[in-house]
Motif scaffolding. Structure first.
Motif, short mmCIF file in Angstrom:
data_model
loop_
_atom_site.label_atom_id
_atom_site.label_comp_id
_atom_site.label_asym_id
_atom_site.label_seq_id
_atom_site.Cartn_x
_atom_site.Cartn_y
_atom_site.Cartn_z
N GLU A 169 0.84 -1.19 0.00
CA GLU A 169 0.00 0.00 0.00
C GLU A 169 0.87 1.24 0.00
O GLU A 169 1.96 1.26 0.55
CB GLU A 169 -0.90 0.02 1.24
N THR A 170 0.36 2.30 -0.64
CA THR A 170 1.08 3.57 -0.58
C THR A 170 0.99 4.12 0.83
O THR A 170 0.10 3.77 1.61
CB THR A 170 0.48 4.58 -1.56
N LEU A 171 1.91 5.01 1.14
CA LEU A 171 1.93 5.61 2.47
C LEU A 171 0.66 6.40 2.74
O LEU A 171 0.11 6.36 3.85
CB LEU A 171 3.16 6.51 2.59
N MET A 172 0.15 7.08 1.73
CA MET A 172 -1.08 7.85 1.89
C MET A 172 -2.28 6.94 2.15
O MET A 172 -3.18 7.30 2.93
CB MET A 172 -1.33 8.72 0.65
N GLU A 173 -2.29 5.77 1.53
CA GLU A 173 -3.37 4.81 1.77
C GLU A 173 -3.34 4.31 3.22
O GLU A 173 -4.40 4.15 3.85
CB GLU A 173 -3.25 3.63 0.80
N GLU A 174 -2.16 4.08 3.73
CA GLU A 174 -2.04 3.64 5.12
C GLU A 174 -2.48 4.74 6.09
O GLU A 174 -3.10 4.47 7.12
CB GLU A 174 -0.61 3.19 5.42
N LEU A 175 -2.15 5.97 5.76
CA LEU A 175 -2.58 7.09 6.59
C LEU A 175 -4.10 7.23 6.58
O LEU A 175 -4.73 7.54 7.59
CB LEU A 175 -1.93 8.39 6.10
N CYS A 222 -2.93 0.98 16.92
CA CYS A 222 -1.59 1.07 17.51
C CYS A 222 -0.55 0.34 16.67
O CYS A 222 0.56 0.84 16.47
CB CYS A 222 -1.61 0.51 18.93
N ASN A 223 -0.89 -0.83 16.18
CA ASN A 223 0.05 -1.60 15.37
C ASN A 223 0.36 -0.89 14.06
O ASN A 223 1.50 -0.90 13.59
CB ASN A 223 -0.50 -2.99 15.10
N LYS A 224 -0.65 -0.27 13.46
CA LYS A 224 -0.44 0.42 12.18
C LYS A 224 0.36 1.70 12.39
O LYS A 224 1.14 2.09 11.52
CB LYS A 224 -1.79 0.73 11.53
N ILE A 225 0.20 2.35 13.53
CA ILE A 225 0.99 3.55 13.83
C ILE A 225 2.48 3.23 13.76
O ILE A 225 3.26 3.96 13.15
CB ILE A 225 0.64 4.10 15.23
N ALA A 226 2.88 2.14 14.38
CA ALA A 226 4.29 1.76 14.39
C ALA A 226 4.82 1.54 12.97
O ALA A 226 5.90 2.01 12.62
CB ALA A 226 4.47 0.50 15.23
N ARG A 227 4.03 0.85 12.16
CA ARG A 227 4.46 0.54 10.79
C ARG A 227 4.56 1.81 9.94
O ARG A 227 5.52 1.99 9.18
CB ARG A 227 3.48 -0.46 10.17
N VAL A 228 3.58 2.69 10.07
CA VAL A 228 3.56 3.91 9.26
C VAL A 228 4.68 4.85 9.67
O VAL A 228 5.29 5.50 8.81
CB VAL A 228 2.18 4.61 9.39
N LEU A 229 4.97 4.94 10.96
CA LEU A 229 6.08 5.79 11.42
C LEU A 229 7.40 5.38 10.78
O LEU A 229 8.18 6.22 10.34
CB LEU A 229 6.19 5.72 12.94
#
Length: 401
Positions: A169-175, A222-229
């Motif tokens: 996924e693109t970074l914007m999609e994850e955000l 919480c888990n997605k925050i870590a990955r996106v950071l």
């Protein structure tokens, strides 16, 4: 008046069952399943028919072909009813159906019925306000949840069908997903009794399910925050970094709101709220550390090419340590909590002993004893620490791990 209302409800349920039994069987109609659904969503506000709730789940596990008649029967019942009891039981039932992990259910999309303007037709308007708001907010969340899960499944299928293999996924999609999860948390916090008169058994059972759902959504967030950071730091995207900072700032507020919500649920007697672990919130120190990481994305990587390699490597190591320290602080395992899976719900205490007393469980811990009764949705819901929640697993599946 109360006796008359109960008698009227019994008569309505019996008439609906007779009508279902004599209906013609087809792709969208299954008289036996319709009868089970009517019993599972009866007008009786004093109890949930656990047996028939579980029978609905078993029918759906037997074959995905039963989804169509289940959706049809439940939709017709929800559209016709003017009883908050029937509406709430129907929402709890479809919530349980979502959580048993059947792929065809995850593709449903919008709910097949609409309770966004639900009004109870039997209570005094002044008394009906609270239950109407409860049903509407619960429906709004489940509708949003179903759309979100459906979009996740479609994206996964699209990536898997790509000739080059799975596409990240693109970074914007994850955000965008993070923002959707935050919106879902906000919607969950709106589902609560509005007055003291609503602290009845059926409402509290529904709140048990909501508590489990909150920990599931918060865990994914919480888990997605870590990955996106980590991705923001690697990519060095300024726009995405700004969006992420806003998400984190809102997360701080939501952490406080979640803690207050859990405390409110404990006060009104929601069983799962008394057993759930403490909400881990993002502190001011965490925000400051995360800002340091995010600020590293503000610099154009090309402008750093001339920097001494050793210095650049040292800076990267420092930022990686900041991320690592943040993630370690968020580890729930540091609280010293242990998990015990019972045939009712999962329970958290530092030191516990479980004794079976007449079908109930008595949990003995430092804070006293808690008696736990069997929940009708035990095969669909379970509480686990926020870093490891998987609500799509049934309790038997979790026990086998």
């Amino acid at each position: 008046m109360r006796v008359w209302k109960q008698a009227t409800g019994v008569i309505k349920d019996k008439n609906s069952i007779w009508a279902a039994k004599f209906s013609r069987k087809g792709p969208w109609r299954n008289p036996d399943l319709e009868t089970v659904i009517i019993k599972a969503t009866s007008h009786d506000e004093n109890r949930i028919d656990c047996k028939n709730v579980q029978r609905v789940f078993k029918w759906l596990r037997t074959s995905p072909l039963y989804l169509k008649p289940l959706v049809w029967a439940l939709s017709i019942r929800m559209q016709k009813t003017k009883s908050w009891v029937v509406a709430l039981k129907g929402l709890m039932l479809i919530h349980g159906v979502f959580c048993i992990g059947i792929p065809v259910v995850q593709k449903m999309g919008r709910l097949p019925f609409d309770l966004s303007n639900f009004n109870d037709g039997y209570l005094n308007p002044s008394k009906a306000y609270g239950v109407n708001a409860f049903v509407r907010s619960y429906f709004a969340y489940l509708d949003k949840r179903s759309v979100f899960v459906s979009s996740e499944v479609k994206n996964l299928k699209k990536n898997n069908n790509n000739k080059e293999g799975e596409v990240e996924e693109t970074l914007m999609e994850e955000l965008e997903k993070l923002q959707n999860l935050q919106e879902m948390i906000d919607m969950l916090l709106q589902i609560k009794p509005r007055n003291v008169n609503m602290n009845v058994g059926l409402i509290l059972e529904a709140m048990d399910c909501i508590i489990v759902e909150i920990f599931d959504v918060y865990s994914k967030f919480c888990n997605k925050i870590a990955r996106v950071l980590m991705r923001i730091y690697d990519v060095g995207a300024k726009t995405e970094a700004c969006i992420m900072l806003k998400i984190l700032q809102k997360a701080v507020i939501q952490g406080d709101e979640l803690a207050c919500y859990i405390e409110f649920c404990r006060d009104i007697g929601v069983l799962n709220a008394s057993q759930c672990p403490k909400i881990e919130r993002i502190s001011d120190e965490d925000i400051q550390d995360l800002e340091k990481v995010i600020k590293g994305a503000y610099y154009d990587k090309k402008s750093l090419e001339g920097i001494n390699d050793c210095g650049g490597e040292k800076e990267n190591q420092d930022k990686a340590i900041v991320v690592r320290d943040f993630l370690q602080r968020k580890e729930l395992s540091q609280n010293g909590l242990t998990t015990v899976i019972t045939h009712q719900w999962e329970v958290f205490f530092d030191d516990i002993m479980v004794n079976d007393v007449k079908g109930n469980s008595v949990i003995n811990g430092d804070k006293g004893s808690i008696v736990i009764t069997t929940n009708p949705f035990e095969e669909s819901y379970s509480i686990v620490p926020y870093c490891h929640v998987n609500i799509n697993q049934s309790l038997p599946d979790l026990i086998s791990l």
